[in-house]
Scaffold this active site. Sequence first.
Site, PDB file in Angstrom:
ATOM      1  N   ASP A 127       0.885  -1.172   0.000  1.00 29.83           N
ATOM      2  CA  ASP A 127       0.000   0.000   0.000  1.00 29.83           C
ATOM      3  C   ASP A 127       0.919   1.216   0.000  1.00 29.83           C
ATOM      4  O   ASP A 127       1.625   1.460   0.988  1.00 29.83           O
ATOM      5  CB  ASP A 127      -0.879  -0.050   1.260  1.00 29.83           C
ATOM      6  CG  ASP A 127      -1.751   1.195   1.417  1.00 29.83           C
ATOM      7  OD1 ASP A 127      -1.565   2.160   0.659  1.00 29.83           O
ATOM      8  OD2 ASP A 127      -2.605   1.186   2.330  1.00 29.83           O
ATOM      9  N   TYR A 155      -3.477   9.660  -0.068  1.00 33.97           N
ATOM     10  CA  TYR A 155      -3.488   9.319   1.351  1.00 33.97           C
ATOM     11  C   TYR A 155      -2.525   8.161   1.641  1.00 33.97           C
ATOM     12  O   TYR A 155      -2.532   7.146   0.954  1.00 33.97           O
ATOM     13  CB  TYR A 155      -4.906   8.979   1.834  1.00 33.97           C
ATOM     14  CG  TYR A 155      -4.985   9.132   3.314  1.00 33.97           C
ATOM     15  CD1 TYR A 155      -4.897  10.391   3.892  1.00 33.97           C
ATOM     16  CD2 TYR A 155      -5.062   8.025   4.151  1.00 33.97           C
ATOM     17  CE1 TYR A 155      -4.901  10.553   5.263  1.00 33.97           C
ATOM     18  CE2 TYR A 155      -5.068   8.178   5.526  1.00 33.97           C
ATOM     19  CZ  TYR A 155      -4.990   9.452   6.071  1.00 33.97           C
ATOM     20  OH  TYR A 155      -4.982   9.608   7.428  1.00 33.97           O
ATOM     21  N   ASP A 212      -7.776  -7.381   1.542  1.00 34.82           N
ATOM     22  CA  ASP A 212      -7.555  -6.041   2.094  1.00 34.82           C
ATOM     23  C   ASP A 212      -8.191  -5.953   3.477  1.00 34.82           C
ATOM     24  O   ASP A 212      -9.218  -6.580   3.741  1.00 34.82           O
ATOM     25  CB  ASP A 212      -8.159  -4.970   1.167  1.00 34.82           C
ATOM     26  CG  ASP A 212      -7.754  -3.563   1.606  1.00 34.82           C
ATOM     27  OD1 ASP A 212      -6.621  -3.396   2.129  1.00 34.82           O
ATOM     28  OD2 ASP A 212      -8.558  -2.631   1.430  1.00 34.82           O
ATOM     29  N   TYR A 225       1.611   0.803  14.987  1.00 30.04           N
ATOM     30  CA  TYR A 225       0.509   0.516  14.062  1.00 30.04           C
ATOM     31  C   TYR A 225       0.782   1.144  12.697  1.00 30.04           C
ATOM     32  O   TYR A 225       1.050   2.334  12.602  1.00 30.04           O
ATOM     33  CB  TYR A 225      -0.802   1.070  14.635  1.00 30.04           C
ATOM     34  CG  TYR A 225      -1.932   0.945  13.664  1.00 30.04           C
ATOM     35  CD1 TYR A 225      -2.444  -0.302  13.344  1.00 30.04           C
ATOM     36  CD2 TYR A 225      -2.464   2.062  13.029  1.00 30.04           C
ATOM     37  CE1 TYR A 225      -3.469  -0.431  12.422  1.00 30.04           C
ATOM     38  CE2 TYR A 225      -3.489   1.933  12.110  1.00 30.04           C
ATOM     39  CZ  TYR A 225      -3.979   0.685  11.811  1.00 30.04           C
ATOM     40  OH  TYR A 225      -4.985   0.553  10.893  1.00 30.04           O
ATOM     41  N   LYS A 281      -3.171  -2.769   8.501  1.00 28.29           N
ATOM     42  CA  LYS A 281      -3.033  -4.230   8.527  1.00 28.29           C
ATOM     43  C   LYS A 281      -2.199  -4.668   7.329  1.00 28.29           C
ATOM     44  O   LYS A 281      -1.882  -3.877   6.452  1.00 28.29           O
ATOM     45  CB  LYS A 281      -4.408  -4.890   8.551  1.00 28.29           C
ATOM     46  CG  LYS A 281      -4.965  -4.967   9.961  1.00 28.29           C
ATOM     47  CD  LYS A 281      -4.216  -5.986  10.835  1.00 28.29           C
ATOM     48  CE  LYS A 281      -4.748  -5.951  12.261  1.00 28.29           C
ATOM     49  NZ  LYS A 281      -3.958  -6.697  13.228  1.00 28.29           N
TER      50      LYS A 281
HETATM   51  C1  F6R Z   1      -7.071  -0.272   8.363  1.00 29.16           C
HETATM   52  C2  F6R Z   1      -6.984   1.061   7.750  1.00 29.16           C
HETATM   53  C3  F6R Z   1      -7.994   2.086   8.100  1.00 29.16           C
HETATM   54  C4  F6R Z   1      -7.393   3.182   8.959  1.00 29.16           C
HETATM   55  C5  F6R Z   1      -8.450   4.231   9.378  1.00 29.16           C
HETATM   56  C6  F6R Z   1      -7.833   5.391  10.164  1.00 29.16           C
HETATM   57  O1  F6R Z   1      -6.041  -1.072   7.918  1.00 29.16           O
HETATM   58  O2  F6R Z   1      -6.089   1.344   6.994  1.00 29.16           O
HETATM   59  O3  F6R Z   1      -9.112   1.512   8.728  1.00 29.16           O
HETATM   60  O4  F6R Z   1      -6.797   2.637  10.104  1.00 29.16           O
HETATM   61  O5  F6R Z   1      -9.076   4.759   8.240  1.00 29.16           O
HETATM   62  O6  F6R Z   1      -6.794   5.907   9.404  1.00 29.16           O
HETATM   63  P1  F6R Z   1      -5.983   7.209   9.818  1.00 29.16           P
HETATM   64  O7  F6R Z   1      -5.462   6.972  11.196  1.00 29.16           O
HETATM   65  O8  F6R Z   1      -4.913   7.281   8.762  1.00 29.16           O
HETATM   66  O9  F6R Z   1      -6.946   8.367   9.750  1.00 29.16           O
HETATM   67 MG    MG Z   2      -3.962   2.410   3.114  1.00 27.42          MG
HETATM   68 MG    MG Z   3      -4.938  -2.229   2.436  1.00 29.71          MG
END
Ligand code: F6R
Ligand code: MG
Ligand code: MG
Length: 392
Positions: free
Chosen positions: A11, A91, A132, A229, A232
Site C-alpha cells: 500500500d 493518502y 484487504d 501501528y 493491517k
Molecule cells: C485499516 C486502515 C484504516 C485506517 C483508518 C484510520 O487497515 O487502513 O481503517 O486505520 O481509516 O486511518 P488514519 O489513522 O490514517 O486516519
Molecule cells: Mg492504506
Molecule cells: Mg490495504
Amino acid sequence: MRTTLSVIKADVGSVAGHYKPHNEMLRYAQKKLNEAKTTGLINSSYVTHAGDDIILIMTHRKGENDPEIHGLAWNVFKEITENVAKPLKLYGAGQDLLSDAFSGNVRGLGPGVAEIEFEERKSDPVIVFAADKTEPGAWNIPLYRIFASPDNTAGLVIDPQLQRGFIFEVLDLQESKVVELKTPEELYMLLGLLGTPGRYAVARVRRAADGEPAASASTTRLSLIAGRYVGKDDPVMIVRAQAGFPAVGEVLAAFAVPPIVSGWMRGSHRGPLMPVSFKNGQNVVSYFDGPPRVIAMGWQVSNGKLIGLDGEEPADLFADPFWDYVRQKAAEIAVYLRTMGEFEPARLGHEEMEYTTLPLILENLKPRFKPYEEKPTAKAASKKSEPKEDVD
Ligand code: F6R
Ligand code: MG
Ligand code: MG
C-alpha cells in the site's frame, strides 16, 4: 524448465482515504513491468489492486527471493510513491515502505511477498488471492479447509493423489520460528496453532507424497517490523489447483462461509472476510473501512507465462452469482458485529491492541488509578460489633 510465480504487494497511497490506489499508479506499475518484459527479466505480468493495496504479479525463471525481481518490485513501489502518490498528495503515500535499506529482498521492509517455483505440469492452473483490511492469519481457516478438511475438499477422500496429505509450514510471527506439520496425522496439533491467527500463520503448503509446492502466502506483519501501528498487512496467497491438488472449486469453497478475521477499521476489529469480484466496483472497502475482503484471480501458467482469459487478464473467480449469497451473509455478520461497538470480541483483544493507538489513551488514565482494598460496608461493620444473643 522451472517457472517462478512472484506476487509482491504494498500500500503506497490511495484516493479517498484508504479506498483505492489512483489509476495512474496502476498504469505506472504496468508500464514498468512491461519494460521488464522487454529486457527479458520477467516473462509475463499483471498489475491490480485489492482495496488500497497494489499487487504486482510476475512470472520469470529466476527462482524465489531473486534480488533482481525483488529490486524491480521495490523500485516500482518507490517510483509510484515519489512520482505519483506524493505529488498528488494521495493518502498514506509510501505507507508500507518502512525502510530505505533495500539490499536484495523486500521481505522485512514492508511489502508482502508470496512466491512459488515449480516444474510446470502438463497443465498448471493457479489461483492468486489478495485480501484487504486483514492479516496473514486470515488464510489459516481457508488453508486448513482446502488442504486438510475432508468436509471442504472431497479429493482428500476420493482422489488417491490427495490422500497422502500435505505438509504445512507454520510461522510463529512473534518468535520468528517455523514448524512443519503433516496432515492428516498431525491435524489436531496444526489446529492448535492455526487457531491463534494473530501469532501463527501458514507460510507454505507442500504435497506430502513428493514435496511438490501447493501454496505460498505472505506473512509480513507490518506492526512487528515497525513496532507501531501501520495498517493491517493485507496478505496475498498463491494456490495451485487440479490434477493432484485440490480442484479450483474446492479451493474456492473454503471461502463460502466467511471466516471472522482481524483487521477492518483501524486494524482493530474482527469482521467477516467477504469474497468479491474485482470487476464492477466490489474490490474496495467502504462500510467501517471494510468489511475485510478477498479477490481470487485464476490463470494457467503455461511455458513460463500467465495465460488468462484474454492475454494476462485473469478469470474473476468470485464473480459467479453464487457469491452474492456469501456476500449477503458477510454483510449481515458485519452489521451484527458492529452492534457490539468497541467491545471484545468485535474489537480485538488486549494483546492485539498493543500496536494500535488505544494504549496511548489508556496510558493517560494510569495516574487516576488508586489502590483498592475490599472494605466492609458500614452496615456489615455495625452488625459485626453487635453482641451475640445467647442461644439455648
Ligand atoms: C485499516 C486502515 C484504516 C485506517 C483508518 C484510520 O487497515 O487502513 O481503517 O486505520 O481509516 O486511518 P488514519 O489513522 O490514517 O486516519
Ligand atoms: Mg492504506
Ligand atoms: Mg490495504
